[in-house]
Write a protein that holds these residues in place. Structure first.
Motif, PDB file in Angstrom:
ATOM      1  N   ALA A  32       0.693  -1.271   0.048  1.00  0.00           N
ATOM      2  CA  ALA A  32      -0.123  -0.197   0.090  1.00  0.00           C
ATOM      3  C   ALA A  32       0.742   1.260   0.090  1.00  0.00           C
ATOM      4  O   ALA A  32       0.511   2.170  -0.857  1.00  0.00           O
ATOM      5  CB  ALA A  32      -1.132   0.111   1.290  1.00  0.00           C
ATOM      6  N   HIS A  65      -1.943   7.553  -0.858  1.00  0.00           N
ATOM      7  CA  HIS A  65      -3.137   6.637  -0.488  1.00  0.00           C
ATOM      8  C   HIS A  65      -2.959   6.436   1.358  1.00  0.00           C
ATOM      9  O   HIS A  65      -3.717   5.537   1.838  1.00  0.00           O
ATOM     10  CB  HIS A  65      -3.155   5.358  -1.003  1.00  0.00           C
ATOM     11  N   LYS A 118      -6.427   6.278   3.574  1.00  0.00           N
ATOM     12  CA  LYS A 118      -7.163   5.232   4.169  1.00  0.00           C
ATOM     13  C   LYS A 118      -6.035   4.374   4.672  1.00  0.00           C
ATOM     14  O   LYS A 118      -6.592   3.346   5.717  1.00  0.00           O
ATOM     15  CB  LYS A 118      -7.638   4.790   2.857  1.00  0.00           C
ATOM     16  N   TYR A 119      -4.941   3.991   4.220  1.00  0.00           N
ATOM     17  CA  TYR A 119      -4.084   2.908   4.480  1.00  0.00           C
ATOM     18  C   TYR A 119      -2.904   3.088   5.443  1.00  0.00           C
ATOM     19  O   TYR A 119      -2.458   2.149   5.887  1.00  0.00           O
ATOM     20  CB  TYR A 119      -3.569   2.461   3.019  1.00  0.00           C
ATOM     21  N   HIS A 175       2.791  -0.730   8.040  1.00  0.00           N
ATOM     22  CA  HIS A 175       2.634  -1.901   7.053  1.00  0.00           C
ATOM     23  C   HIS A 175       3.935  -2.691   7.142  1.00  0.00           C
ATOM     24  O   HIS A 175       4.251  -3.741   6.600  1.00  0.00           O
ATOM     25  CB  HIS A 175       2.698  -1.424   5.400  1.00  0.00           C
ATOM     26  N   LEU A 198      -1.663  -6.223   0.730  1.00  0.00           N
ATOM     27  CA  LEU A 198      -3.079  -6.102   0.834  1.00  0.00           C
ATOM     28  C   LEU A 198      -3.671  -6.551  -0.553  1.00  0.00           C
ATOM     29  O   LEU A 198      -2.860  -6.709  -1.572  1.00  0.00           O
ATOM     30  CB  LEU A 198      -3.424  -4.910   0.809  1.00  0.00           C
ATOM     31  N   ALA A 245      -9.844   6.513  -0.358  1.00  0.00           N
ATOM     32  CA  ALA A 245      -8.470   6.280  -0.281  1.00  0.00           C
ATOM     33  C   ALA A 245      -7.352   7.319  -0.647  1.00  0.00           C
ATOM     34  O   ALA A 245      -6.148   7.261   0.088  1.00  0.00           O
ATOM     35  CB  ALA A 245      -8.266   5.212  -1.681  1.00  0.00           C
TER      36      ALA A 245
END
Lengths: 500, 500
Positions: free
Chosen positions: A130, A153, A156-157, A163, A213, A247
């Protein structure tokens, strides 16, 4: 250890082809994406395994030779510049995708793997990675870890730290630690979280486990043009306030649109609109259309002049390119420019843009604004001409003044580009001397000899000369740009005197 | 400083009504939710402001008196037990909601505010606080910060660390630091992330800025009953594999269902089904129905016996109550039980449940399983009878053996209950002596005199007696439960000898 001895010792570990020592080979490593400062490294080496990194680091540590890690060298704050004649440990040859666990949504990569390459390697199975900084086609995941990189992004992520779940990590003495855990949250202190965003000052990640993802089934992208910046800002708040988490929500102002329209990505923005929003929603196919309908309705409620939803992948790609290339496009309207990077609460957008306009007016420099509006991450592009005496300094001071505004409204001095050497002084906008001392104490646990990327990220507290220097810069800004709120956390002249 | 002097000094700061020193007043503070160990504190104090906490801590620090913070005392791993006769700093009177910024989705709270109270105070405006541990109606946000608490909805929304953005923090010497930043990510090392989950060993948060979320427009909840556990596990993987991220996926096995059906929350589970899944999807109204249709279809594909979608809020509430009360319901089928807490990769669920069944068989103890299946967070409930000699020890050893399995498959020894004093030895399943030394070095930066919650979270490395003791426990487990994989990171007998 003299240069010849060092070259011999490094060559013993890596062989002759993976050690650069000749000055003509070293010039390419004198700076990164921050070009305002240059310095030659003592050598550049290219390890291929964790063991090689550890052996090189141990050699340098045992001989008190400073060193720093380097990914693709795209960093914008000077984190990879060898200020102290460091040996640069380049990780570009450690670019393997080691394993993928699709069922549990994990991939293990070497630090030199290019961000977008990871996505390309797993896209066939329907997955992606992401975090998407604008440099994602060249920057590395190891560099992303060091800078806690963001991207369009993130709204949202989340940013890189959300991550990365585990890492093999070479400490500055050459020992190797496992941080985090591939599944679940590791108990104990979150040392992995400490290392992400530490800008290469705590050691070198040599194996990184990331979340991957499933690609969203549906994506819809809208382009909304506004007569007034305030309406665009209110639209952003309106969308979030409705419980919609797009997003991405990107904004460009008039000057940025002019630059983009002069480049190869000609979208055709009307000359008289003040702001454009690029809004993307994604998710399961069920519902994406309805969500976009509501976004469009919220745009209309806030007096949008025109709003279009992309009818093809080509149209969507053009809109995104025009946004992602906006930094480069600034070269069409100005011989030089500085990309700034600060964060503010979303609701202060209109007010902060007015402050930036004021700074632009008082400094006589044009400032374009391109930014991740959804999470309040501003990228003012300060235009200047380095051939005009004093203009470079004025541009730097205008940038600093903008960051002061960001800090004063409760935001931060960097959203995703890092501190490096560029923003050492601006760290004082956010941190007291005690705060900085605590940060350096944490560093010294990992990096007690301060050999690993010395002088980056955290400025030294309580050094009168430096503090006076910071004070000097800030006072100049005051003179140029007017007063700042009282609650600024920079030391006053009396406090400086008391410590002198 | 003797007891009388201490009482006087504390009373000077807080007045007589907010200092407890009499033994009969102190008994209620001898343990928390982990009742296996009890110890009397030296005193209990009730500050109401950051300044009062700082003044108390400074007094204790300057006089080398150990202390620890305490929220509601619901912790399950003994983090608030005064092992060293600590002065307990209770934060229950610091229970104010200080401010809410609805537009930017932030609230500022004192640490003693009860988790669910925050949601109740903002629900009228359509907002809530996401982390929802089972104890949310009594536990405090300060305690949640200390334990990095989770909850049923972590699968989609993340654990506490994802919801705390800034904190005012009293260090163990009484100085006050600001950590994090209300908007954006703070530059420098992530000291806030370090403090979240540090189980009260690094200092005391006295003001906490959290994210709040807009309540989802639509919620759909399904109850799916399976003849075979393996089918239920495959359904979980199937849902995630389809790119659906439900708000929650909870699982209960046969024994847990029996316990629940004997309690007041009678759902009527058929006696012969092996597993039940409680699956909740939420989001914008557009799309929730379609997503639930797909979940139901995935259940059918994996041989579900029956699957129902809740037709009323009352039905949904009953299903959730039967899940949330499952721990307590275990009291209906066993005089005593231990709630364990471990994490595994989601795809290893079937295999790990078989290992747990094996441990149950070999130990002769029944083990019920209730867990957050979506994120692989297991809560085995080990049933035993403390009146039978040796059975308590056997239950503890079975719990430890289960955590070893979790660590061996790449998971962790705690998902949300913390280490406290309960899992100090099990930390060695995940961390080498070098790892533990690094963790303690980080602690010593904040807590150099080790006065703040001494002896919790991180076991001492390299002490032969303790290591032998750990070895002893593990070897007993081996004898009882069979061998574990070779890659266990606990020291071998030779290594212990070499350090002895």
């Amino acid at each position: 250890m003299n240069d010849a001895q060092l070259a011999r010792a490094l060559t013993e570990i890596l062989g002759p082809r993976r050690v650069l020592c000749e000055p003509n080979q070293l010039h390419a490593y004198a700076c990164d994406g921050y070009t305002a400062h240059q310095a030659l490294p003592r050598a550049v080496v290219f390890p291929e395994t964790t063991e090689e990194v550890a052996a090189v680091v141990k050699l340098l540590h045992d001989n008190d030779i400073p060193f720093l890690p380097r990914g693709a060298g795209t960093g914008l704050s000077g984190g990879a510049i060898p200020l102290n004649g460091e040996v640069i440990i380049s990780l570009v040859r450690m670019n393997k995708l080691l394993s993928v666990d699709f069922d549990n949504l994990r991939a293990v990569v070497q630090p030199g793997l290019v961000n977008l390459t990871l996505t390309k390697r797993i896209t066939g199975q329907g997955f992606y990675y992401a975090p998407d900084p604008s440099s994602q086609s060249v920057c590395t995941i190891g560099g992303n870890l060091a800078e806690n990189a963001g991207g369009s992004h993130c709204l949202k992520y989340g940013v890189t730290t959300n991550h990365i779940v585990a890492a093999k990590f070479v400490l500055p003495d050459g020992s190797v630690m496992d941080l985090g855990t591939p599944y679940g949250d590791a108990p104990g202190y979150d040392l992995l979280g400490l290392v992400v965003g530490s800008e290469g000052t705590l050691g070198i990640a040599t194996e990184i486990t990331v979340r991957i993802l499933k690609k969203p089934e549906g994506v819809k992208t809208a382009l909304a043009m506004f007569d007034r910046v305030a309406d665009a800002s209110d639209t952003v708040s309106g969308i979030i306030g409705a419980g919609i988490i797009p997003a991405a929500i990107e904004m460009m102002d008039q000057l940025a649109m002019q630059a983009v329209d002069k480049s190869n990505y000609h979208v055709g923005y009307p000359a008289d609109i003040e702001a454009v929003l690029l809004i993307e929603v994604d998710g399961l196919a069920a519902g994406v259309d309805e969500v976009m309908d509501r976004v469009v309705e919220i745009c209309r409620r806030h007096h949008v002049r025109t709003v279009k939803v992309a009818q093809s992948e080509a149209e969507r790609a053009l809109w995104w390119s025009s946004r992602k290339m906006a930094f480069g496009a600034t070269g069409r309207i100005s011989p030089d420019y500085i990309v700034q990077d600060g964060v503010i609460p979303r609701t202060r957008l209109t007010e902060v843009l007015q402050r930036i306009a004021e700074i632009s007016r008082k400094s006589g420099l044009r400032i374009a604004n391109v930014f991740h509006a959804g999470d309040g991450n501003l990228h003012p592009l300060i235009c200047y001409d380095s051939r005009i005496p004093g203009e470079t300094e004025k541009a730097i001071q205008a940038g600093s003044a903008i960051l002061k505004v960001c800090a004063d409204v409760g935001g931060t001095i960097t959203g995703e580009h890092g501190v490096g050497i560029e923003k050492l002084e601006e760290m004082r906008f956010m941190f007291s001397d005690d705060d900085l001392t605590a940060q350096l104490a944490v560093r010294s646990v990992f990096n007690p000899k301060d050999l690993c990327n010395r002088g980056k990220l955290i400025p030294q507290p309580s050094r009168c000369a430096e503090v006076r220097n910071a004070r000097h810069i800030i006072e100049e800004n005051w003179q140029i740009f007017g007063t700042f709120p009282e609650h600024a956390r920079v030391m006053g002249p009396d406090e400086v005197g008391a410590q002198g």
